[in-house]
Design an enzyme around this catalytic site. Structure first.
Site, mmCIF file in Angstrom:
data_model
loop_
_atom_site.group_PDB
_atom_site.id
_atom_site.type_symbol
_atom_site.label_atom_id
_atom_site.label_comp_id
_atom_site.label_asym_id
_atom_site.label_seq_id
_atom_site.Cartn_x
_atom_site.Cartn_y
_atom_site.Cartn_z
ATOM 1 N N GLU A 244 37.763 55.390 59.105
ATOM 2 C CA GLU A 244 37.916 56.948 59.368
ATOM 3 C C GLU A 244 38.630 57.692 58.428
ATOM 4 O O GLU A 244 38.645 58.739 57.717
ATOM 5 C CB GLU A 244 38.424 57.143 60.761
ATOM 6 C CG GLU A 244 38.501 58.784 61.030
ATOM 7 C CD GLU A 244 38.585 58.985 62.716
ATOM 8 O OE1 GLU A 244 38.890 60.227 62.826
ATOM 9 O OE2 GLU A 244 38.619 57.986 63.403
ATOM 10 N N GLU B 214 38.657 52.589 63.341
ATOM 11 C CA GLU B 214 39.826 53.436 63.690
ATOM 12 C C GLU B 214 41.003 53.174 62.687
ATOM 13 O O GLU B 214 41.946 53.992 62.652
ATOM 14 C CB GLU B 214 40.232 53.318 65.117
ATOM 15 C CG GLU B 214 39.259 53.600 66.125
ATOM 16 C CD GLU B 214 39.301 55.160 66.115
ATOM 17 O OE1 GLU B 214 40.242 55.713 65.714
ATOM 18 O OE2 GLU B 214 38.219 55.664 66.598
ATOM 19 N N GLY C 145 49.616 39.963 28.864
ATOM 20 C CA GLY C 145 48.880 39.803 27.681
ATOM 21 C C GLY C 145 49.773 40.803 26.385
ATOM 22 O O GLY C 145 49.774 40.106 25.437
ATOM 23 N N HIS D 144 51.823 52.436 30.111
ATOM 24 C CA HIS D 144 52.487 51.871 31.065
ATOM 25 C C HIS D 144 53.834 51.564 30.465
ATOM 26 O O HIS D 144 53.771 51.004 29.401
ATOM 27 C CB HIS D 144 51.754 50.450 31.789
ATOM 28 C CG HIS D 144 52.684 49.958 32.818
ATOM 29 N ND1 HIS D 144 53.295 50.814 33.788
ATOM 30 C CD2 HIS D 144 52.855 48.669 33.439
ATOM 31 C CE1 HIS D 144 53.893 50.015 34.670
ATOM 32 N NE2 HIS D 144 53.526 48.788 34.572
ATOM 33 N N GLU E 99 52.470 51.120 43.296
ATOM 34 C CA GLU E 99 51.513 49.917 43.611
ATOM 35 C C GLU E 99 51.799 48.883 44.866
ATOM 36 O O GLU E 99 50.932 48.430 45.389
ATOM 37 C CB GLU E 99 51.471 48.921 42.308
ATOM 38 C CG GLU E 99 50.832 49.705 41.038
ATOM 39 C CD GLU E 99 51.103 49.104 39.958
ATOM 40 O OE1 GLU E 99 50.390 49.335 38.779
ATOM 41 O OE2 GLU E 99 51.799 48.291 39.843
ATOM 42 N N TYR F 15 40.252 45.453 26.606
ATOM 43 C CA TYR F 15 39.214 45.962 27.215
ATOM 44 C C TYR F 15 38.984 45.395 28.397
ATOM 45 O O TYR F 15 38.138 44.925 28.926
ATOM 46 C CB TYR F 15 37.892 45.564 26.077
ATOM 47 C CG TYR F 15 36.680 46.734 26.433
ATOM 48 C CD1 TYR F 15 36.891 47.864 25.819
ATOM 49 C CD2 TYR F 15 35.703 46.587 27.153
ATOM 50 C CE1 TYR F 15 36.099 48.742 25.811
ATOM 51 C CE2 TYR F 15 34.729 47.297 27.122
ATOM 52 C CZ TYR F 15 35.002 48.714 26.574
ATOM 53 O OH TYR F 15 33.884 49.600 26.455
ATOM 54 N N GLY F 16 40.275 45.543 29.233
ATOM 55 C CA GLY F 16 40.178 45.077 30.696
ATOM 56 C C GLY F 16 40.077 46.110 31.789
ATOM 57 O O GLY F 16 39.142 46.739 32.004
ATOM 58 N N VAL F 17 41.469 46.472 32.076
ATOM 59 C CA VAL F 17 41.605 47.435 33.191
ATOM 60 C C VAL F 17 41.354 48.880 32.764
ATOM 61 O O VAL F 17 40.658 49.799 33.077
ATOM 62 C CB VAL F 17 42.673 47.113 33.832
ATOM 63 C CG1 VAL F 17 42.991 48.381 34.836
ATOM 64 C CG2 VAL F 17 42.831 45.969 34.729
ATOM 65 N N GLN F 18 42.222 49.404 31.659
ATOM 66 C CA GLN F 18 42.250 50.750 31.103
ATOM 67 C C GLN F 18 41.683 50.920 30.106
ATOM 68 O O GLN F 18 40.995 52.174 29.714
ATOM 69 C CB GLN F 18 43.908 51.162 30.938
ATOM 70 C CG GLN F 18 44.558 51.549 31.918
ATOM 71 C CD GLN F 18 44.123 52.834 32.716
ATOM 72 O OE1 GLN F 18 43.521 53.817 32.042
ATOM 73 N NE2 GLN F 18 44.297 53.218 33.873
#
Length: 348
Positions: free
Chosen positions: A248, A244, A102, A124, A212, A38-41
């Site tokens: 932008e 710049e 993990g 992944h 990435e 239950y971390g990133v995805q």
């Protein structure tokens, strides 16, 4: 699958029109989808599946920050939130959404719960593609597939709540039941994909690691720093250099590219900008393409996987990572960015 023409190249993709949510739910009506991690995805995919009416449970270590996060998100202990091993036992589709490191650590535990007829789902291709280094080799008798949203779990959830979606790739590594294709595409639609395009585990991880390290994070950060440093060295203020270089681009131009394409954005800027961009585009491509070739070769050879695994295995990895992130965070360009963001007007 629907046939779509991309600039003369035809691809077969799965859209929400041909696989509506009702059909996806019907395909998976007898499945218990166990989201491990239950971390990133994990949060985005689990919550989207739950809101779309699928039978979802979450497996996470108790007394951890992510366990508390899951509870705060509405998952109920003993109902749809369980310790990892209990979730693995209950689940018929195991969504293996831990970090790459993990996944390596937990694999012996996961493998013993992969009984014939179950499915193993990834977002992944790292663990399977570099199995000689990770040791992640699924047993016979289980389906193994992936659906990989092209963005973070946070973006996946945000877009879902806005009634939109992220595009995702999908791939099948092992089809033991003959139903892997229908299951993975149903899951891909269920997690909130706008459309799904086919790939392989190998191609997914090669493109992902290249992206990435390239235009998604590494290259864009390096280009930002190079332009900012040149402007500052020539006497431009932090505000001018940052606006710049970053502001932008992110606040004005990239939203236009996302909505209408690079050609439209070029056509709707000043003639001075058009001429300079068209001329210098080729110089930047020629300068950076050798770097991207080197990067892709490092990914496909397994060298990037080796570096990642070795780095993540060090006992002081977190401390070293924080030191590098602190250096980035405290650099002038991103200190300037923090101040500029404070000055953005509230949306009306």
């Amino acid at each position: 699958m629907a046939k779509i023409n991309f600039g003369g190249v035809t691809e077969e993709v799965v859209t929400r029109e041909e696989l509506p949510m009702e059909k996806a739910r019907e395909i998976l009506k007898n499945e218990t989808i166990a989201v491990i991690g239950y971390g990133v995805q994990g949060p985005g995919q689990a919550l989207n599946l739950k809101d779309n009416g699928f039978n979802v449970i979450v497996g996470q270590r108790k007394a951890s920050k992510t366990w508390d996060k899951a509870k705060n998100d509405g998952w109920v202990e003993g109902k749809d939130l369980f310790e990892i091993e209990e979730a693995l036992e209950k689940g018929t589709i195991i969504c293996y959404l831990l970090s790459d490191a993990g996944q390596i650590a937990l694999w012996p535990t996961v493998k013993k719960h992969l009984t014939p007829g179950k499915s193993l789902y990834f977002s992944h291709g790292f663990g399977i593609t570099y199995k000689e280094q990770t040791g992640i080799i699924p047993p016979d008798g289980v389906d193994v597939f992936l659906a990989a949203p092209k963005g973070s779990g946070t973006s996946l959830r945000r877009l879902f709540l806005e009634g939109k979606g992220l595009n995702s790739s999908f791939a099948i590594f092992q089809d033991a039941t003959g139903k892997a294709h229908e299951k993975v595409t149903a899951l891909g639609i269920g997690v909130g994909s706008a459309y799904l395009f086919p790939t392989t585990f190998e191609k997914e991880v090669y493109s992902d690691l290249t992206g990435e390290r390239g235009t998604l994070m590494g290259a864009i950060a390096g280009i930002f720093e190079a332009q900012y440093n040149v402007l500052r060295s020539k006497g431009h203020s932090p505000s001018e250099a940052f606006n710049e270089t970053v502001e932008e681009l992110t606040q004005s131009l990239m939203p236009l590219v996302a909505e209408n394409g690079m050609d439209w954005m070029y056509a709707n800027c000043s003639t001075t900008a058009q001429r300079g961009a068209l001329d210098w585009r080729h110089k930047f491509r020629e300068a950076t393409q050798p770097v991207f070739e080197e990067l892709y070769n490092s990914v496909s050879s397994g060298n990037e996987a080796r570096i990642t695994i070795e780095a993540n295995s060090k006992p002081d990895y977190r401390e070293g990572l924080e030191k590098e992130l602190k250096e980035l965070r405290e650099s002038e360009i991103w200190q300037a960015g923090a101040e500029v963001r404070k000055l953005r007007p509230e949306r009306l």
